[in-house]
Write a protein that holds these residues in place. Structure first.
Motif, short mmCIF file in Angstrom:
data_model
loop_
_atom_site.label_atom_id
_atom_site.label_comp_id
_atom_site.label_asym_id
_atom_site.label_seq_id
_atom_site.Cartn_x
_atom_site.Cartn_y
_atom_site.Cartn_z
N GLY A 27 2.31 1.89 -0.76
CA GLY A 27 2.71 1.28 -1.98
C GLY A 27 2.33 1.98 -3.46
N LYS A 28 1.94 3.30 -3.07
CA LYS A 28 1.45 3.96 -4.28
C LYS A 28 2.37 4.00 -5.37
N SER A 29 3.72 4.46 -5.11
CA SER A 29 4.71 4.56 -5.93
C SER A 29 5.41 3.16 -6.43
N THR A 30 5.32 2.31 -5.64
CA THR A 30 5.91 0.96 -6.18
C THR A 30 4.76 0.46 -6.97
N LEU A 31 3.54 0.69 -6.79
CA LEU A 31 2.57 0.15 -7.86
C LEU A 31 2.45 0.92 -9.20
N GLY A 62 11.86 8.63 0.90
CA GLY A 62 10.70 7.55 0.53
C GLY A 62 9.33 8.00 0.49
N ILE A 63 9.37 9.25 0.63
CA ILE A 63 8.21 9.76 0.31
C ILE A 63 7.77 10.60 -0.92
N THR A 64 6.58 10.68 -1.30
CA THR A 64 6.22 11.38 -2.78
C THR A 64 5.72 13.00 -2.31
N ILE A 65 6.32 13.70 -3.20
CA ILE A 65 6.22 15.04 -2.75
C ILE A 65 5.26 15.75 -3.77
N ILE A 144 0.13 -8.25 -0.38
CA ILE A 144 -0.32 -9.70 0.25
C ILE A 144 0.78 -10.61 0.39
N ASP A 145 1.96 -10.34 0.10
CA ASP A 145 3.12 -11.07 -0.04
C ASP A 145 3.73 -11.13 1.64
N LEU A 146 3.23 -10.35 2.38
CA LEU A 146 3.62 -10.17 4.04
C LEU A 146 2.89 -11.12 4.63
N SER A 173 0.81 -7.87 -5.04
CA SER A 173 2.12 -7.34 -4.34
C SER A 173 2.79 -6.50 -5.26
N ALA A 174 2.62 -5.43 -5.09
CA ALA A 174 3.33 -4.36 -5.94
C ALA A 174 4.90 -4.87 -5.94
N LYS A 175 5.34 -5.56 -4.67
CA LYS A 175 6.77 -5.51 -4.77
C LYS A 175 6.99 -6.83 -5.63
N1 LIG Z 1 6.35 -6.62 0.87
C1 LIG Z 1 6.03 -5.45 0.32
N2 LIG Z 1 6.45 -4.32 0.44
C2 LIG Z 1 6.06 -3.14 -0.26
C3 LIG Z 1 4.97 -3.62 -1.41
N3 LIG Z 1 4.68 -2.33 -1.92
C4 LIG Z 1 5.66 -1.37 -1.75
N4 LIG Z 1 6.27 -2.03 -0.59
C5 LIG Z 1 7.17 -1.31 0.13
O1 LIG Z 1 6.62 -0.29 1.05
C6 LIG Z 1 7.65 0.88 1.04
C7 LIG Z 1 6.60 2.18 0.48
O2 LIG Z 1 6.42 1.93 -0.68
P1 LIG Z 1 6.11 3.12 -1.62
O3 LIG Z 1 5.48 2.61 -2.89
O4 LIG Z 1 7.19 4.40 -1.52
O5 LIG Z 1 4.87 4.04 -0.43
P2 LIG Z 1 4.22 5.09 -1.06
O6 LIG Z 1 2.75 5.12 -0.82
O7 LIG Z 1 4.59 5.69 -2.49
O8 LIG Z 1 4.67 6.09 -0.12
P3 LIG Z 1 4.79 7.66 -0.32
O9 LIG Z 1 5.50 7.92 -1.68
O10 LIG Z 1 5.50 8.20 0.85
O11 LIG Z 1 3.36 8.22 -0.44
C8 LIG Z 1 8.70 0.76 0.39
O12 LIG Z 1 9.70 0.26 1.20
C9 LIG Z 1 8.13 -0.40 -0.66
O13 LIG Z 1 9.36 -1.29 -1.05
C10 LIG Z 1 4.40 -4.85 -1.61
O14 LIG Z 1 3.56 -5.21 -2.31
N5 LIG Z 1 5.17 -6.00 -0.46
#
Ligand SMILES: Nc1nc2c(ncn2[C@@H]2O[C@H](COP(=O)(O)OP(=O)(O)OP(=O)(O)O)[C@@H](O)[C@H]2O)c(=O)[nH]1
Length: 610
Positions: A27-31, A62-65, A144-146, A173-175
């Protein structure tokens, strides 16, 4: 670039420079997106999903490069406004080098752990890198929403496996955005402000953190100011290369570009200075003022060493020049990608390319094919071998096709890695077998809660092929994997050649362990027999070590002419059939009288242990 042009003189104690480290997909990018959104970095309508992952492939996979940087202004509960400089980092094992570069520009990290998955291999690898950079850590339990989230159990696991206090972990929950304000407060109050011994009056000392190519502004350089002030118009010197430049633009990324007149101590921003190409900048270099240089340069970075090599060839030889210019453009943007011209008896002119890992190889190949519309053939990925010759000399072998006569070689040394694998207990047996089959040496097997943590030493050559894919399929995607290159060790290695219709296909030659050669040769011959279409004559396929054939298959001859049933039929149908056959030839390569489809190379090289 936005017009606002100001002097950035934020007091040091109101600056926080931090990275986000985590396992892939935690969840790095979403946060990062949420932090941008909640500090007004972008208006809601501008927030496209994963705004920091701007490379198309990053979005798709869906990955960070690339590590991306953004500067945020946060009005804290104490009424003060803080500058938060965030560097998003890649999570995948191939991009550990990018992670180390971004960490060195910061004083602290957010350690993000998925509250439903817990500690994974990259969690460990990345948090150890942050600790090695003396980072303060704020632990964040995400998702934590899961329903499957178990914050308390994961806190215990973090304390047990990583050995850091997680009692004050921030639950988010970054979502949905739950807990984001608590993260911002933790950044301000738990992460340290940057220090600057000499302060603003000292001679300029700035760290060259990253560089990339922007189609409009040319080469952009990301800098972290340690001491002094970096201003527009200043003449600066790169202490590692002694190159001098006049600073044209100074700015910050919010993530939109905002022009500034200068950057002060503790700040992170970018400059442009008519630098011709990214290769002229050296990540980790120290930038100082030419007329008043700093006394001591910063400890530099070792440049990223490519660990996997393969040949990239255009399917159509006429595309060679297009391939050359496309690779030059990619190199502008990716300093860790290296290439040099190569010619192959089988494939014509191409390039021998170096990558940080198999994912990096696949991404570059995908970008070349998609962004530059090139049809390519990739040869077997291979690692760097050290050859100790009988005449006492040493040389490196990047391409099996360049293997010297074995009588002149006294020893061959191959690179080894130390791999960490985290897997649910159910898949342990299959993973141990996979590692044994790849000449692995078990170092440690411990349990972390309900999961096994296995440490293995493995030859890198046994991993670059498809180890990661096999690991994922054995563990149904639940196992995670990280590795570090350790050292070179002597190996009983031989070069295995593949001959099609008596012609050696150098693009399929590879280095294999003598004990595995026959099995590998047999599999390769069987695979090629399936994939090479029948011809009007029978085709022997052989695997050989030197002159010694160790496996063979034969493709029987084609019985009939594809247009036979057209005789007497209308000419249109016959023409259509021949045109279809011709179109199919486009992705074929001619070897002697035999045509090998491109898919044959790729499938043959991706053989697993099935
Ligand atoms: N249910 C839920 N899903 C989340 C949450 N945060 C991120 N996600 C989902 O998890 C997946 C990965 O999220 P990213 O933010 O891309 O994860 P990342 O760590 O940046 O991944 P890399 O860029 O590959 O390193 C995505 O489908 C997001 O929508 C959350 O708080 N709750």
């Amino acid at each position: 670039m936005a017009a606002m042009s100001t002097n950035s003189s934020t007091p040091l104690d109101h600056i926080r420079n931090f990275s986000i480290v985590a396992h892939i997909d935690h969840g790095k990018s979403t946060l990062a997106d949420r932090l941008i959104q909640s500090t007004g970095g972008l208006a809601d309508r501008e927030m496209s999903e994963q705004v920091l992952d701007n490379m198309e492939i990053e979005r798709e996979r869906g990955i960070t490069i690339k590590a991306q940087t953004v500067r945020l202004h946060y009005k804290a509960k104490d009424g003060e406004t803080y500058v938060l400089n965030l560097i998003d980092t890649p999570g995948h094992v191939d991009f550990a080098y990018e992670v180390s570069r971004s960490l060195s520009a910061c004083e602290g990290s957010l350690l993000v752990v998925d509250a439903s998955q817990g500690v994974e291999a990259q969690t460990l690898a990345n948090v150890y890198q942050a600790i090695d950079n003396n980072h303060e850590l704020v632990t964040v339990l995400n998702k934590i929403d899961l329903p499957a989230a178990e914050p308390d159990r994961i806190k215990d696991q973090i304390e047990e496996v990583i050995g850091i206090d997680a009692s004050e972990a921030v639950l988010i929950s970054a979502k949905t955005g739950l807990g984001i304000p608590d993260v911002l407060e933790a950044i301000v109050h738990k992460l340290p402000a940057p220090k600057s011994e000499g302060g603003e009056k000292a001679p300029l000392k700035a760290l060259l953190v990253d560089s990339w190519y922007d189609t409009y502004l040319g080469v952009m350089v990301l800098v972290r100011i340690i001491e002094g002030r970096l201003s527009k118009g200043q003449t600066v010197r790169m202490m590692g290369t002694d190159a001098k430049y006049t600073v044209e633009r100074v700015g910050v990324l919010t993530p939109k570009m905002v022009a500034m007149d200068s950057l002060g101590p503790g700040e992170i921003g970018f400059i442009t200075a008519s630098i011709k190409e990214v290769a002229d900048t050296r990540v980790g270099d120290t930038i100082t003022e030419d007329k008043r240089p700093t006394a001591k340069a910063l400890p530099g970075f070792k440049p990223a060493q490519p660990v996997v090599f393969c040949g990239l060839f255009p399917v159509d030889a006429a595309d060679f020049e297009d391939l050359r210019s496309a690779m030059g453009k990619l190199r502008l943007n990716d300093a860790s990608f290296s290439f040099e011209m190569e010619s192959s008896a089988a494939l014509g002119f191409g390039f021998r390319c170096g990558f940080l890992g198999l994912l990096h190889l696949e991404i570059i190949q995908e970008r070349l094919e998609r962004e530059f519309d090139l049809d390519l053939i990739a040869t077997a990925p291979s690692v760097v071998y050290k050859l100790f010759m009988t005449d006492g000399s040493e040389r490196e072998l990047h391409n099996p096709a360049d293997m010297p006569d074995v009588v002149k070689i006294s020893e061959i040394h191959e690179p080894w890695i130390r791999a960490t694998i985290l897997t649910p207990d159910d898949y342990l047996g299959g993973i141990l077998k996979l590692c044994q089959d790849r000449r692995g040496i078990q170092i440690e097997l411990t349990y972390v809660g309900t999961r096994a943590m296995i440490t293995y030493d493995l030859p890198l050559n046994e991993v670059v092929f498809d180890f990661y894919d096999r690991l994922k399929s054995i563990s149904k995607g639940y196992a995670s994997f990280d590795y570090q290159i350790t050292d070179h060790k002597e190996g009983n290695l031989v070069k295995m050649s593949i001959l099609v219709n008596g012609e050696p296909v150098d693009a399929l030659s590879m280095m294999v362990h003598r004990m595995a050669a026959e099995k590998r040769g047999r599999e390769m011959c069987e695979k090629l027999k399936e994939l090479i279409p029948k011809h009007m004559f029978k085709i022997p396929i052989q695997a050989a070590i030197g002159g010694n054939v160790i496996a063979r298959e034969t493709i029987s001859a084609l019985r009939k002419d594809v247009t036979a049933k057209c005789y007497g039929g209308d000419a249109t149908r016959k023409r259509k059939l021949l045109e279809k056959q011709k179109a199919g030839k486009k992705r074929m390569r001619q070897f002697g009288k035999v045509e090998i489809p491109q898919e044959a190379f790729i499938a043959a090289l991706k053989m697993g242990d099935e």
